[in-house]
Write an enzyme that holds these catalytic residues in place. Sequence first.
Site, short mmCIF file in Angstrom:
data_model
loop_
_atom_site.label_atom_id
_atom_site.label_comp_id
_atom_site.label_asym_id
_atom_site.label_seq_id
_atom_site.Cartn_x
_atom_site.Cartn_y
_atom_site.Cartn_z
N GLU A 1 0.86 -1.13 0.02
CA GLU A 1 -0.03 0.00 -0.03
C GLU A 1 0.66 1.30 0.10
O GLU A 1 1.88 1.15 0.44
CB GLU A 1 -1.00 0.08 1.22
CG GLU A 1 -1.91 -1.07 1.23
CD GLU A 1 -2.86 -1.21 2.49
OE1 GLU A 1 -2.54 -0.38 3.46
OE2 GLU A 1 -3.58 -2.06 2.60
N CYS B 1 0.01 -2.50 15.45
CA CYS B 1 0.11 -2.23 13.95
C CYS B 1 -0.55 -3.38 13.10
O CYS B 1 -0.24 -4.57 13.49
CB CYS B 1 1.23 -1.93 13.94
SG CYS B 1 1.77 -1.95 12.01
N GLY C 1 6.18 -2.30 6.47
CA GLY C 1 7.48 -2.75 6.63
C GLY C 1 8.23 -1.90 7.56
O GLY C 1 7.91 -0.79 7.90
N GLU C 2 9.40 -2.75 7.98
CA GLU C 2 10.47 -1.87 8.70
C GLU C 2 11.56 -1.60 7.65
O GLU C 2 12.51 -2.35 7.43
CB GLU C 2 10.99 -2.81 9.87
CG GLU C 2 12.22 -2.44 10.23
CD GLU C 2 12.26 -0.90 10.98
OE1 GLU C 2 13.02 -0.09 10.63
OE2 GLU C 2 11.49 -0.58 11.71
N SER D 1 10.93 6.30 9.26
CA SER D 1 10.52 5.96 10.42
C SER D 1 11.04 4.38 10.92
O SER D 1 10.86 3.53 10.10
CB SER D 1 9.02 5.86 10.61
OG SER D 1 8.48 5.41 11.63
N SER E 1 9.59 5.00 16.03
CA SER E 1 8.31 4.54 16.60
C SER E 1 8.19 4.21 18.17
O SER E 1 8.71 3.08 18.42
CB SER E 1 7.97 3.41 15.67
OG SER E 1 6.62 2.90 15.83
N LEU E 2 8.29 5.17 18.97
CA LEU E 2 8.51 4.73 20.52
C LEU E 2 7.28 4.23 21.13
O LEU E 2 7.16 3.06 21.53
CB LEU E 2 8.71 6.08 20.96
CG LEU E 2 9.36 5.96 22.45
CD1 LEU E 2 10.44 5.35 22.64
CD2 LEU E 2 9.50 7.59 23.05
N HIS E 3 6.25 5.14 21.46
CA HIS E 3 5.06 4.55 21.81
C HIS E 3 4.96 4.09 23.45
O HIS E 3 3.86 3.77 23.77
CB HIS E 3 4.35 3.39 20.80
CG HIS E 3 4.33 3.72 19.54
ND1 HIS E 3 3.89 4.66 18.83
CD2 HIS E 3 5.07 2.90 18.48
CE1 HIS E 3 4.01 4.78 17.63
NE2 HIS E 3 4.68 3.65 17.38
N ASN F 1 -5.74 4.59 15.06
CA ASN F 1 -6.66 4.20 14.10
C ASN F 1 -7.00 2.77 14.20
O ASN F 1 -6.28 1.82 13.80
CB ASN F 1 -5.98 4.54 12.74
CG ASN F 1 -6.88 5.11 11.72
OD1 ASN F 1 -8.02 4.82 11.71
ND2 ASN F 1 -6.45 5.39 10.45
N CYS G 1 -2.39 1.54 8.11
CA CYS G 1 -1.29 0.83 7.25
C CYS G 1 -1.73 -0.87 7.05
O CYS G 1 -1.90 -1.49 8.13
CB CYS G 1 0.05 0.81 7.52
SG CYS G 1 1.18 0.35 6.04
#
Length: 413
Positions: A129, A156, A214-215, A246, A268-270, A345, A388
């Site tokens: 995507e 995710c 993806g990473e 990211s 991408s901490l969170h 989301n 995503c």
Amino acid sequence: MTTIRQTTTEAPRGFVLEKTALEVYVPPAKPSLVGLSRAALADALGTVGVAEKQRKMRVAQLWNWIYVRGVTRFDQMTSVSKDLRSALDGHFTLDRPEVVAEQVSVDGTRKWLLRLPGEHAGERPHEVECVYIPESGRATLCVSSQVGCTLTCSFCHTGTQRLVRNLTPGEIVGQVMVARDRLGDWPGATAPEGAIVPTDGGRFVTNIVMMGMGEPLYNFDAVRDALLVVQDGDGIGISRRRITLSTSGVVPNIKRAGDEIGVMLAISLHAVRDELRNELVPLNRKYPIRELLDACRNYPGLTNARRITFEYVMLKGVNDSMADAKALVKLLKGIPAKINLIPFNPWPGSKYECSDWDQIEQFSEYIFNAGYSSPVRTPRGRDILAACGQLKSQTEKLSARERIALRAMAMTD
């Protein structure tokens, strides 16, 4: 290009940190020139008989036609000799990834589902995507780097999918080309009727974020090579300061990203505690917060003008307390940073909920008063499954008849 099959790493309590790639990329008989570096393009010209002393000039010609004018056929390259055009057409293409579906949100967000070949002929192709997000005075393209994802972040949607394979540089650059094709973002072209695009007379795609499926740092070489093509000032020409990569925290490759790509960095901490981040971002078990932040402090080129963005998804009752806000400020002390708060989301099957808006505002206000920019990312494209991986997952569940109908909606020429 051949991708490296990655080893699955098991963590305590059954967590899987990294998935194994199921396939490798197999180039077609006629590969696309899109995404090749200048050196690789020169080598390709050599295979069709272009003399070495002529290659630099011919590369410059092709580069302009491909990345400035956006041509899709060799016969459109009117400044190139007919013989060379014919030779190129016999061995190569200018193909981009195939658009399977296009969805347009009421807020102007556009999402494309793109089809890529699989390793095994005759088997079902793969899909990734790409999302276009227009804003006032700018428009950002969110680009994918893998089919699926190496990682297993619990909030995710892409983390629930298999890691099929890494994308090639051409498939990454190809997403930018697709977006510009569909938006009419080439000289002499026009935007689709009703499209929301920047109106300042400039380009419609102004910024790139490697935040799709993806990473990126587990596909480092391809991402690097693709972004260097995107940055090239004689082609697509998107400044490295308008490109953000990211990562969930692949510590060994963070410095490499600064040295070899030079783009803006997002983390991408969170979570502010290892025990919670171990759950949300299981890679944290391999590279805990302290190691990750040390790598951030040493990111090449880090200044107040080139701050690191720390992404923090707001999960109700999980990481959104005022104690978390205070700990976040303390954790990032001394790092030139922006904290990007992201309302969760929702996606089908997720166990998480988005934080209440009042709580998000209080969280943001505390961070702002501590001296950090703390924008709250406006939720975009929820009506088109813009989280995503959602469109891909939805299409995998469709019947054959529904697939045909969705394909017909893609507005392909």
